[in-house]
Design an enzyme around this catalytic site. Structure first.
Site, PDB file in Angstrom:
ATOM      1  N   LEU A 117      49.207 -70.454  21.065  1.00  0.00           N
ATOM      2  CA  LEU A 117      48.391 -71.140  21.655  1.00  0.00           C
ATOM      3  C   LEU A 117      48.374 -71.899  23.003  1.00  0.00           C
ATOM      4  CD1 LEU A 117      45.720 -72.908  21.257  1.00  0.00           C
ATOM      5  CD2 LEU A 117      47.054 -74.805  19.960  1.00  0.00           C
ATOM      6  N   SER A 118      49.802 -72.259  23.233  1.00  0.00           N
ATOM      7  CA  SER A 118      49.923 -73.127  24.524  1.00  0.00           C
ATOM      8  C   SER A 118      50.011 -72.274  25.792  1.00  0.00           C
ATOM      9  CB  SER A 118      51.393 -73.619  24.613  1.00  0.00           C
ATOM     10  OG  SER A 118      51.094 -74.885  23.631  1.00  0.00           O
ATOM     11  N   PRO A 120      50.710 -71.903  30.388  1.00  0.00           N
ATOM     12  CA  PRO A 120      51.372 -72.478  31.349  1.00  0.00           C
ATOM     13  C   PRO A 120      50.411 -73.830  32.028  1.00  0.00           C
ATOM     14  CG  PRO A 120      51.519 -70.205  31.740  1.00  0.00           C
ATOM     15  CD  PRO A 120      50.642 -70.287  30.601  1.00  0.00           C
ATOM     16  N   TRP A 158      55.719 -71.329  25.775  1.00  0.00           N
ATOM     17  CA  TRP A 158      56.380 -72.429  25.093  1.00  0.00           C
ATOM     18  C   TRP A 158      55.950 -71.643  23.729  1.00  0.00           C
ATOM     19  CZ3 TRP A 158      58.577 -73.759  29.121  1.00  0.00           C
ATOM     20  CH2 TRP A 158      58.068 -74.198  30.088  1.00  0.00           C
ATOM     21  N   GLN A 336      74.629 -94.561  18.582  1.00  0.00           N
ATOM     22  CA  GLN A 336      75.154 -95.727  19.130  1.00  0.00           C
ATOM     23  C   GLN A 336      76.212 -96.555  18.457  1.00  0.00           C
ATOM     24  OE1 GLN A 336      74.037 -96.664  22.143  1.00  0.00           O
ATOM     25  NE2 GLN A 336      75.376 -98.532  22.485  1.00  0.00           N
ATOM     26  N   GLU A 363      53.202 -79.194  19.085  1.00  0.00           N
ATOM     27  CA  GLU A 363      51.869 -79.306  17.998  1.00  0.00           C
ATOM     28  C   GLU A 363      51.360 -80.763  18.451  1.00  0.00           C
ATOM     29  OE1 GLU A 363      52.528 -78.464  13.862  1.00  0.00           O
ATOM     30  OE2 GLU A 363      54.104 -77.234  14.224  1.00  0.00           O
ATOM     31  N   GLY A 364      51.102 -80.996  19.787  1.00  0.00           N
ATOM     32  CA  GLY A 364      50.399 -82.157  20.226  1.00  0.00           C
ATOM     33  C   GLY A 364      51.572 -83.048  20.580  1.00  0.00           C
ATOM     34  N   GLU A 367      51.443 -88.434  23.097  1.00  0.00           N
ATOM     35  CA  GLU A 367      50.116 -88.962  23.926  1.00  0.00           C
ATOM     36  C   GLU A 367      48.827 -88.225  23.198  1.00  0.00           C
ATOM     37  OE1 GLU A 367      53.932 -89.701  26.015  1.00  0.00           O
ATOM     38  OE2 GLU A 367      53.051 -87.900  25.340  1.00  0.00           O
TER      39      GLU A 367
END
Length: 385
Positions: A117-118, A120, A158, A336, A363-364, A367
């Site tokens: 799907l993704s 550049p 990606w 930590q 997958e999103g 934001e």
């Protein structure tokens, strides 16, 4: 299933999955080469019958598998999830011929799937896809019966399992200027002429790559669903898999929490054990609180999906957002509380610290999830007026 508890058979199955992951899958994962498909690991997932369950079970079972595998072997979890993500559009929208050719091979682990799907310039903004599906009557790949045909030109980036997958679910623009309404999903075998790929050196144990489409031929037989309705295919797949990304995150958070409980209970410090320090005890309590809250939201979203609820997009986004952000917090706090030992190569927390970052993006990104949540909230308000 009540969102707040598992029944005894589900609990027993989760325990069995954790044991299988530790005993049979982790040794194969450790033999794999980072940045490449671990086909032996995928084949073992198929041998255990877990890949077939991707197509025979609902969202709750998917989440149970991903959380349980992530607890003991993140590589096995990711291998399973990527098979599901790449092949679900074929399962849900494919033709009988497409399903018969690919799904049995995905289920037995002999074919590697990928979700492309993704791009550049179109990662989080999936409606802005630029990969072109260009049609023409004089096209040399025209079908004898005059059916639809296109050539794919452009790039994807990606893409998990690229460039080593055997087939790709590819989303391309068939109608210019139409936004989300002009995207079509195609099933593209990896050996299609004009399709090439390169691996990217990423902070990831599985391959992530870029794909180049140089007039790659596709026809009506390669379409998944309907022409110009591919965005629905993509979003439907993500609505299923976003809660399960949350389950992956919860599995990592639980592993980090359990490691912290063991460490703080036995580590000597300031005349007692670390757990006797109120600041430490309260921090562990906060880690447990957030992990359980994330788990409840994940399974509530998965239950909503299985029941066909109207608010699945909002619930899926909430579950993915809360769980991935929570896992980042829990793993960081676990590091930590462990101190320098957690930063040593090969330590569980060093591994989880590297693994936990990516789910807040893929997958999103977080934001994007907030944007989906807000959009759904305002749409619900307007519909009620």
């Amino acid at each position: 299933m009540p969102a707040f508890s598992l029944d005894p058979p589900q609990s027993a199955w989760c325990a069995e999955l954790r044991a299988l992951a530790a005993e049979r899958l982790r040794p194969l994962a450790e033999k794999g080469e980072p940045g490449h498909v671990n086909r032996a690991l995928v084949a073992e997932l198929g041998q255990l019958g877990l890949l077939e369950r991707l197509f025979t079970s609902g969202a709750v079972d998917l989440c149970l598998m991903r959380e349980s595998l992530a607890y003991a072997c993140t590589e096995a979890e990711t291998a399973l999830a990527l098979q599901g993500l790449g092949a679900h559009p074929v399962h849900a929208h494919g033709t009988p011929a497409q399903r018969d050719r690919w799904l049995p091979r995905v289920a037995d682990g002999t074919a590697i799937a990928a979700f492309a799907l993704s791009e550049p310039a179109a990662g989080s903004d999936a409606a802005a896809l630029e990969l072109r599906a260009e049609a023409g009557a004089s096209d040399p790949v025209a079908e004898p019966d005059g059916g639809a045909r296109w050539r794919l030109t452009g790039e994807k980036c990606w893409i998990s399992n690229a460039p080593e997958a055997d087939f790709y679910t590819v989303f391309a623009r068939t109608t210019p200027g139409a936004g989300a309404r002009g995207v079509t999903a195609f099933l593209v075998p990896a050996d299609r002429p004009g399709l090439t790929g390169t691996g990217l050196d990423m902070l990831s144990p599985h391959p992530i790559g870029a794909l180049s489409f140089d007039a790659v031929p596709v026809t009506a037989d390669d379409v998944l669903g309907e022409v110009d309705r591919g965005f629905r295919v993509a979003m439907g797949t993500l609505n299923l898999f976003r809660p399960s990304v949350g389950a992956f995150a919860v599995g990592m958070a639980q592993a980090a929490l359990d490691a912290t409980l063991a460490h703080t209970a036995q580590r000597d410090a300031f005349g007692g054990k670390l757990k006797d320090l109120q600041s430490v005890a309260h921090q562990v309590a906060e880690m447990a609180l957030r992990t359980e809250a994330a788990r409840l939201m994940v399974y509530a979203a998965a239950t909503a999906y299985d029941e066909g609820a109207a608010d699945v997009p909002k619930r899926a986004a909430m579950a993915k957002l809360l769980a991935t952000e929570t896992a980042q917090y829990v793993v960081d706090q676990a590091v930590q509380l462990h101190g320098a030992r957690a930063l040593r190569r090969g330590h569980l927390l060093e591994h989880l610290y590297r693994e936990v970052r990516a789910p807040r993006i893929y997958e999103g990104a977080s934001e994007v999830q907030r944007g989906i949540i807000a959009k759904e909230l305002y749409a619900t308000r307007e519909a009620a007026q």
